[in-house]
Write a protein that holds these residues in place. Structure first.
Motif, PDB file in Angstrom:
ATOM      1  N   UNK A 273       8.827  95.285  14.623  1.00 17.32           N
ATOM      2  CA  UNK A 273       7.504  94.687  14.790  1.00 17.32           C
ATOM      3  C   UNK A 273       6.467  95.376  13.917  1.00 17.32           C
ATOM      4  N   UNK A 274       6.466  96.705  13.905  1.00 15.76           N
ATOM      5  CA  UNK A 274       5.442  97.459  13.169  1.00 15.76           C
ATOM      6  C   UNK A 274       5.512  97.220  11.672  1.00 15.76           C
ATOM      7  N   UNK A 275       6.696  96.894  11.151  1.00 13.36           N
ATOM      8  CA  UNK A 275       6.842  96.621   9.718  1.00 13.36           C
ATOM      9  C   UNK A 275       7.071  95.150   9.429  1.00 13.36           C
ATOM     10  N   UNK A 276       7.139  94.330  10.491  1.00 13.71           N
ATOM     11  CA  UNK A 276       7.398  92.889  10.348  1.00 13.71           C
ATOM     12  C   UNK A 276       8.664  92.629   9.531  1.00 13.71           C
ATOM     13  N   UNK A 277       9.685  93.427   9.789  1.00 14.04           N
ATOM     14  CA  UNK A 277      10.985  93.240   9.142  1.00 14.04           C
ATOM     15  C   UNK A 277      11.708  92.083   9.818  1.00 14.04           C
ATOM     16  N   UNK A 278      12.076  91.044   9.063  1.00 11.38           N
ATOM     17  CA  UNK A 278      12.589  89.829   9.698  1.00 11.38           C
ATOM     18  C   UNK A 278      14.079  89.821   9.990  1.00 11.38           C
ATOM     19  N   UNK A 279      14.839  90.720   9.353  1.00 16.24           N
ATOM     20  CA  UNK A 279      16.295  90.646   9.490  1.00 16.24           C
ATOM     21  C   UNK A 279      16.875  91.979   9.978  1.00 16.24           C
ATOM     22  N   UNK A 298      15.757  87.895  13.142  1.00 14.70           N
ATOM     23  CA  UNK A 298      15.212  88.240  14.457  1.00 14.70           C
ATOM     24  C   UNK A 298      13.713  87.965  14.552  1.00 14.70           C
ATOM     25  N   UNK A 299      13.200  87.154  13.647  1.00 18.52           N
ATOM     26  CA  UNK A 299      11.763  86.873  13.630  1.00 18.52           C
ATOM     27  C   UNK A 299      11.264  86.357  14.972  1.00 18.52           C
ATOM     28  N   UNK A 300      11.963  85.375  15.534  1.00 22.24           N
ATOM     29  CA  UNK A 300      11.532  84.796  16.795  1.00 22.24           C
ATOM     30  C   UNK A 300      11.659  85.781  17.944  1.00 22.24           C
ATOM     31  N   UNK A 301      12.700  86.615  17.911  1.00 23.68           N
ATOM     32  CA  UNK A 301      12.877  87.623  18.965  1.00 23.68           C
ATOM     33  C   UNK A 301      11.756  88.660  18.927  1.00 23.68           C
ATOM     34  N   UNK A 302      11.321  89.020  17.736  1.00 18.22           N
ATOM     35  CA  UNK A 302      10.222  89.986  17.614  1.00 18.22           C
ATOM     36  C   UNK A 302       8.917  89.360  18.090  1.00 18.22           C
TER      37      UNK A 302
END
Length: 373
Positions: A273-279, A298-302
């Motif tokens: 979340x803090x880095x908005x890493x999508x995968x 994991x975008x939606x999970x985050x």
């Protein structure tokens, strides 16, 4: 506490802002860089991240040993761990207006502050930490500090697999009412046809084995045609303009875990979340033998995690604002300290302490003022 002895920020007294959601929005890629093995601190911009190419058969990896980094920027450039962030930023975007930024920090600092708000957000619970802060104009710089910046893992010790790629990304985003510039390490990326290549052949890797190996580059193997090499006046850093530009939505985080201990998304969500890493790649092994590992979006999970943790995230906004106010009260140079077992963060003045950046980088705040007159 007085400003001379410090400012105490109590967890219990933090008041979350009203109805406005504490969400991360307007995420933008600003810059990136890779550390290069050299006798002097040297980075390549935009750098070379490792490319994900999944192995078709199980792969046995050697456990980490020898030198590994805990805080790579501080280990490689102890005089100014934040300098490579700004150098890469202004190579990519010389006209970037830093005055519009409230906070410049590493992802690690954001995670530590969140763990103070919600100790269960950290796998190891809430541990003592120190962050060095400096206010420049209306921007607060937060510099990560650790007791050790690197360590030597002996052959008989086991501390996991795959430490440090040396590749860092700098992003900006809005969090609540705050504007942040955040630096974080990237484990790798999923190659896409749209990836643009700049002066350097893409770094090839052998699936998980390559991504988890030592991926730092050396000055001798960076032989792209005609890279621009510079050393800013008054700086000890060398900058090589070479590498590839990687889109935000292709970056990934790799987590390794022994087979019988499955990794729940809740454990890794604060970091992603803090880095908005999508995968995310969850790589499981049995005594070093890794099975097939897949890339998950994991975008939606985050986003679901963010919505479920609004209570804590709103208090995080309040905490960051309180820290900014405290740093200003302390004269613009301060130490942010949390001691284990306490319910408070103490912000104390750093009188006479050295500044966090070389002199020429502070001119970026003044130059922007001149342009608006």
């Amino acid at each position: 506490m007085s400003s001379k002895t410090g400012v105490r920020i109590s967890r219990e007294n933090l008041v979350a802002p009203g109805a406005v959601a504490a969400s991360i929005e307007n995420v933008k890629h600003l810059a990136s860089y890779s550390w290069i093995e050299s006798l002097v601190p040297t980075i390549s911009v935009p750098g070379i991240p490792p490319s994900w190419a999944p192995p078709s058969v199980p792969v046995r990896l050697q456990k980490d040993s020898g030198l590994v980094y805990i805080a790579q920027n501080a280990a490689r450039h102890p005089k100014s761990p934040l300098e490579p962030l700004f150098r890469s930023l202004y190579v990519v975007n010389p006209k970037f207006d830093i005055r519009s930024t409230d906070i410049v920090a590493d992802r690690n600092n954001i995670r530590k502050l969140l763990s103070f708000i919600n100790p269960s957000s950290s796998r190891n619970g809430l541990e003592a930490f120190t962050i060095i802060a400096e206010m420049v104009g209306n921007t607060v710089l937060m510099c990560r500090t650790e007791t050790k910046t690197s360590e030597i893992i002996a052959p008989h010790e086991f501390k996991g697999y795959g430490h440090d790629t040396g590749y860092h990304r700098i992003i900006s985003y809005r969090f609540g009412s705050l504007s942040l510039v955040v630096r974080h390490e990237v484990d790798g990326y999923v190659s896409q046809p749209a990836t643009s290549k700049v002066n350097e052949k893409e770094k090839e890797t052998d699936g998980l084995s390559g991504l988890l190996g030592s991926l730092s580059l050396s000055a001798t193997n960076m032989k792209s045609p005609g890279p621009i090499i510079s050393r800013p006046l008054g700086s000890e850093m060398v900058i090589r303009e070479e590498g590839i530009v990687v889109p935000l939505d292709s970056t990934l985080e790799i987590k390794t875990r022994v087979n019988h201990k499955r990794l729940d998304i809740e454990e890794i969500a604060p970091q992603l979340w803090a880095s908005q890493t999508p995968k995310l790649v969850r790589a499981y092994h049995n005594r070093g033998l890794f099975q097939e590992a897949k890339v998950e979006n994991v975008t939606e999970q985050i986003k679901t995690w963010e919505l479920a943790n609004q209570k804590h995230l709103k208090k995080l906004v309040a905490l960051i604002k309180a820290i900014c106010d405290a740093v200003k009260t302390c004269g613009g140079k301060a130490t942010i300290r949390y001691d284990e077992g306490s319910d408070n963060i103490i912000v104390r003045p750093r009188a006479g302490a050295e500044r966090l950046l070389p002199k020429d980088l502070y001119l970026k705040w003044d130059q922007q003022k001149e342009k608006t007159r």
